[in-house]
Design a protein around this motif. Structure first.
Motif, PDB file in Angstrom:
ATOM      1  N   PHE A   1       6.942  11.763   1.901  1.00 54.18           N
ATOM      2  CA  PHE A   1       6.710  10.757   0.873  1.00 54.18           C
ATOM      3  C   PHE A   1       6.408   9.387   1.479  1.00 54.18           C
ATOM      4  O   PHE A   1       5.570   8.646   0.979  1.00 54.18           O
ATOM      5  N   ALA A   2       7.126   9.029   2.527  1.00 56.19           N
ATOM      6  CA  ALA A   2       7.016   7.671   3.058  1.00 56.19           C
ATOM      7  C   ALA A   2       5.681   7.428   3.765  1.00 56.19           C
ATOM      8  O   ALA A   2       5.017   6.422   3.528  1.00 56.19           O
ATOM      9  N   VAL A   3       5.275   8.316   4.652  1.00 54.26           N
ATOM     10  CA  VAL A   3       4.060   8.081   5.449  1.00 54.26           C
ATOM     11  C   VAL A   3       2.991   9.141   5.222  1.00 54.26           C
ATOM     12  O   VAL A   3       1.975   9.152   5.911  1.00 54.26           O
ATOM     13  N   GLY A   4       3.210  10.040   4.261  1.00 55.48           N
ATOM     14  CA  GLY A   4       2.229  11.103   4.022  1.00 55.48           C
ATOM     15  C   GLY A   4       0.854  10.580   3.673  1.00 55.48           C
ATOM     16  O   GLY A   4      -0.172  11.086   4.158  1.00 55.48           O
ATOM     17  N   ALA A   5       0.797   9.538   2.836  1.00 62.79           N
ATOM     18  CA  ALA A   5      -0.495   8.997   2.433  1.00 62.79           C
ATOM     19  C   ALA A   5      -1.180   8.239   3.564  1.00 62.79           C
ATOM     20  O   ALA A   5      -2.395   8.051   3.545  1.00 62.79           O
ATOM     21  N   LYS A   6      -0.400   7.825   4.549  1.00 62.60           N
ATOM     22  CA  LYS A   6      -0.956   7.028   5.647  1.00 62.60           C
ATOM     23  C   LYS A   6      -1.441   7.897   6.797  1.00 62.60           C
ATOM     24  O   LYS A   6      -2.544   7.706   7.309  1.00 62.60           O
ATOM     25  N   SER A   7      -0.615   8.855   7.216  1.00 63.58           N
ATOM     26  CA  SER A   7      -0.949   9.643   8.406  1.00 63.58           C
ATOM     27  C   SER A   7      -0.991  11.148   8.162  1.00 63.58           C
ATOM     28  O   SER A   7      -1.401  11.900   9.022  1.00 63.58           O
ATOM     29  N   LEU A  84      16.241   3.180   6.436  1.00 62.47           N
ATOM     30  CA  LEU A  84      16.327   3.218   4.981  1.00 62.47           C
ATOM     31  C   LEU A  84      15.335   2.240   4.359  1.00 62.47           C
ATOM     32  O   LEU A  84      14.625   2.585   3.398  1.00 62.47           O
ATOM     33  N   MET A  85      15.242   1.031   4.909  1.00 63.02           N
ATOM     34  CA  MET A  85      14.305   0.040   4.406  1.00 63.02           C
ATOM     35  C   MET A  85      12.867   0.482   4.625  1.00 63.02           C
ATOM     36  O   MET A  85      12.011   0.325   3.744  1.00 63.02           O
ATOM     37  N   THR A  86      12.583   1.041   5.793  1.00 64.17           N
ATOM     38  CA  THR A  86      11.231   1.506   6.086  1.00 64.17           C
ATOM     39  C   THR A  86      10.816   2.619   5.138  1.00 64.17           C
ATOM     40  O   THR A  86       9.681   2.633   4.631  1.00 64.17           O
ATOM     41  N   THR A  87      11.726   3.547   4.864  1.00 60.12           N
ATOM     42  CA  THR A  87      11.411   4.661   3.967  1.00 60.12           C
ATOM     43  C   THR A  87      11.135   4.176   2.555  1.00 60.12           C
ATOM     44  O   THR A  87      10.126   4.535   1.939  1.00 60.12           O
ATOM     45  N   VAL A  88      12.029   3.352   2.032  1.00 62.53           N
ATOM     46  CA  VAL A  88      11.861   2.837   0.677  1.00 62.53           C
ATOM     47  C   VAL A  88      10.621   1.951   0.591  1.00 62.53           C
ATOM     48  O   VAL A  88       9.859   2.017  -0.375  1.00 62.53           O
ATOM     49  N   GLY A  89      10.411   1.118   1.606  1.00 66.46           N
ATOM     50  CA  GLY A  89       9.265   0.221   1.594  1.00 66.46           C
ATOM     51  C   GLY A  89       7.935   0.945   1.646  1.00 66.46           C
ATOM     52  O   GLY A  89       6.984   0.568   0.960  1.00 66.46           O
ATOM     53  N   CYS A  90       7.849   1.996   2.449  1.00 63.82           N
ATOM     54  CA  CYS A  90       6.603   2.762   2.526  1.00 63.82           C
ATOM     55  C   CYS A  90       6.295   3.491   1.223  1.00 63.82           C
ATOM     56  O   CYS A  90       5.152   3.862   0.970  1.00 63.82           O
ATOM     57  N   CYS A  91       7.328   3.691   0.399  1.00 64.38           N
ATOM     58  CA  CYS A  91       7.137   4.307  -0.924  1.00 64.38           C
ATOM     59  C   CYS A  91       6.953   3.257  -2.009  1.00 64.38           C
ATOM     60  O   CYS A  91       7.018   3.578  -3.204  1.00 64.38           O
ATOM     61  N   THR A 151      17.414  -4.298   7.776  1.00 60.81           N
ATOM     62  CA  THR A 151      16.434  -4.263   6.687  1.00 60.81           C
ATOM     63  C   THR A 151      15.328  -5.297   6.889  1.00 60.81           C
ATOM     64  O   THR A 151      14.175  -5.064   6.528  1.00 60.81           O
ATOM     65  N   LEU A 152      15.684  -6.441   7.489  1.00 57.42           N
ATOM     66  CA  LEU A 152      14.669  -7.452   7.778  1.00 57.42           C
ATOM     67  C   LEU A 152      13.647  -6.911   8.777  1.00 57.42           C
ATOM     68  O   LEU A 152      12.432  -7.052   8.585  1.00 57.42           O
ATOM     69  N   CYS A 153      14.128  -6.277   9.838  1.00 58.20           N
ATOM     70  CA  CYS A 153      13.217  -5.679  10.827  1.00 58.20           C
ATOM     71  C   CYS A 153      12.456  -4.511  10.229  1.00 58.20           C
ATOM     72  O   CYS A 153      11.275  -4.298  10.545  1.00 58.20           O
ATOM     73  N   GLY A 154      13.106  -3.742   9.355  1.00 57.88           N
ATOM     74  CA  GLY A 154      12.421  -2.638   8.695  1.00 57.88           C
ATOM     75  C   GLY A 154      11.295  -3.117   7.811  1.00 57.88           C
ATOM     76  O   GLY A 154      10.214  -2.504   7.770  1.00 57.88           O
ATOM     77  N   THR A 155      11.521  -4.217   7.096  1.00 57.11           N
ATOM     78  CA  THR A 155      10.471  -4.796   6.256  1.00 57.11           C
ATOM     79  C   THR A 155       9.305  -5.268   7.108  1.00 57.11           C
ATOM     80  O   THR A 155       8.131  -5.038   6.772  1.00 57.11           O
ATOM     81  N   PHE A 156       9.617  -5.939   8.210  1.00 58.13           N
ATOM     82  CA  PHE A 156       8.556  -6.397   9.118  1.00 58.13           C
ATOM     83  C   PHE A 156       7.758  -5.213   9.647  1.00 58.13           C
ATOM     84  O   PHE A 156       6.520  -5.264   9.708  1.00 58.13           O
ATOM     85  N   PHE A 157       8.455  -4.128   9.991  1.00 57.64           N
ATOM     86  CA  PHE A 157       7.778  -2.969  10.574  1.00 57.64           C
ATOM     87  C   PHE A 157       6.820  -2.318   9.587  1.00 57.64           C
ATOM     88  O   PHE A 157       5.642  -2.095   9.898  1.00 57.64           O
ATOM     89  N   TYR A 158       7.291  -1.999   8.384  1.00 61.53           N
ATOM     90  CA  TYR A 158       6.397  -1.276   7.475  1.00 61.53           C
ATOM     91  C   TYR A 158       5.301  -2.181   6.912  1.00 61.53           C
ATOM     92  O   TYR A 158       4.198  -1.724   6.624  1.00 61.53           O
ATOM     93  N   ALA A 159       5.592  -3.491   6.771  1.00 62.93           N
ATOM     94  CA  ALA A 159       4.571  -4.394   6.247  1.00 62.93           C
ATOM     95  C   ALA A 159       3.491  -4.693   7.283  1.00 62.93           C
ATOM     96  O   ALA A 159       2.284  -4.670   6.975  1.00 62.93           O
ATOM     97  N   ARG A 160       3.900  -4.946   8.525  1.00 59.02           N
ATOM     98  CA  ARG A 160       2.944  -5.344   9.554  1.00 59.02           C
ATOM     99  C   ARG A 160       2.328  -4.142  10.270  1.00 59.02           C
ATOM    100  O   ARG A 160       1.119  -4.147  10.554  1.00 59.02           O
ATOM    101  N   CYS A 161       3.142  -3.138  10.579  1.00 56.46           N
ATOM    102  CA  CYS A 161       2.663  -2.032  11.414  1.00 56.46           C
ATOM    103  C   CYS A 161       2.095  -0.875  10.604  1.00 56.46           C
ATOM    104  O   CYS A 161       1.118  -0.247  11.023  1.00 56.46           O
ATOM    105  N   VAL A 162       2.695  -0.577   9.460  1.00 58.88           N
ATOM    106  CA  VAL A 162       2.229   0.548   8.654  1.00 58.88           C
ATOM    107  C   VAL A 162       1.114   0.127   7.707  1.00 58.88           C
ATOM    108  O   VAL A 162       0.050   0.750   7.657  1.00 58.88           O
TER     109      VAL A 162
END
Length: 288
Positions: A1-7, A84-91, A151-162
């Motif tokens: 669910f989190a990265v399926g649409a991306k990769s 957890l933040m990365t998973t929720v954010g990617c969805c 969660t702050l680093c997770g937000t940065f990761f999925y917003a900037r990298c994903v």
């Protein structure tokens, strides 16, 4: 669910390689495809990072002495909140995909990190544990800071990298529809109280089922809370995402709704601790 649409969420070198072989097309195309080997390389890099993190979290498994501090525990809380933040954010933070992926991710993290840090990943849970005397105040503060940083680093990761978009982050904007702040406060405190109550009672009594119980509770409570505009149940997720947006925009104007929602959630954790203590006292009286 989190990265399926991306990769495509292949996550396995064997699957990547077999997928390319299946699309060989009778020798007319490249038998290894365009991205198969590249996927394999990055999947192996991910596995190597996972092995390194495991060694850092469990040095005793490799004949090394633990740090003697809370470092491993805090790292576990940071990683749990990060994933957890990365998973929720990617969805995108809402919808069925977010509910299922977030709940499943929480269950997996509880099973993998529960024996190390207690698998809290949530300031409301940490506060409720502190109020019931199961965790010292100093350790609770350290846990909360690690969770928000994760969660702050997770937000940065999925917003900037994903997504490659610093503004593409989960944001809480207040009550939904015609609901008021009072209704949102009551609903968010109520569902967070239910979740924290499950955590307080499942971790010591049935630890082998804690992950399943916590994941299922998050899914149900999130559905209940989302109709009012909340349903997040975790102050770290809200604060981490909004702190990232504040850094990007250079303004703290968007922090008010996040701080309010986090306060309601912590209030739910406090209520859960009070209920748990009252039930414990009543149980002792009944036994006597």
């Amino acid at each position: 669910f989190a990265v399926g649409a991306k990769s495509g969420a292949i996550l396995n070198p064997a699957v990547s390689f077999s997928h390319d072989l299946a699309n060989y097309n009778g020798g007319k195309g490249n038998p290894l495809g365009e991205w198969g080997l590249v996927y394999c390389v990055f999947q192996c890099i991910g596995a190597a990072i996972g092995a390194g993190l495991f060694k850092s979290l469990h040095p005793e498994e490799f004949g090394e002495k633990p740090s003697g501090t809370n470092l491993e525990k805090l790292l576990g809380e940071f990683l749990g909140a990060f994933f957890l933040m990365t998973t929720v954010g990617c969805c995108d933070g809402s919808g069925v995909a977010s509910l299922v992926a977030g709940s499943a991710c929480l269950a997996a993290l509880v099973f993998s990190l529960g024996s190390l840090s207690g698998a809290q990943f949530n300031p409301a849970v940490s506060v409720s544990l502190c109020m019931t005397g199961r965790q010292h105040y100093e350790e609770t503060v350290q846990y909360v800071m690690s969770q928000i940083l994760g969660t702050l680093c997770g937000t940065f990761f999925y917003a900037r990298c994903v997504f490659n978009n610093a503004n593409n982050t989960f944001q809480f904007k207040g009550p939904s529809g015609s609901h008021t702040w009072t209704e949102l406060a009551i609903s968010e405190a109520f569902v967070t109280c239910i979740f924290c109550h499950v955590v307080l009672n499942s971790l010591p009594s049935v630890p082998q089922l804690a992950g399943v119980l916590m994941g299922a509770t998050v899914m149900v409570c999130s559905v209940l809370g989302q109709s009012f505009g909340g349903g997040v149940l975790n102050p770290a997720l809200v604060l981490g995402s909004h702190l990232h947006r504040s850094v990007v925009e250079g303004s703290v104007n968007n922090m008010f709704p996040a701080v309010m929602l986090a306060a309601f959630q912590v209030g739910g954790g406090v209520a859960a601790a009070m209920v748990c203590q009252q039930l414990k006292t009543a149980g002792k009286g009944k036994n006597n």
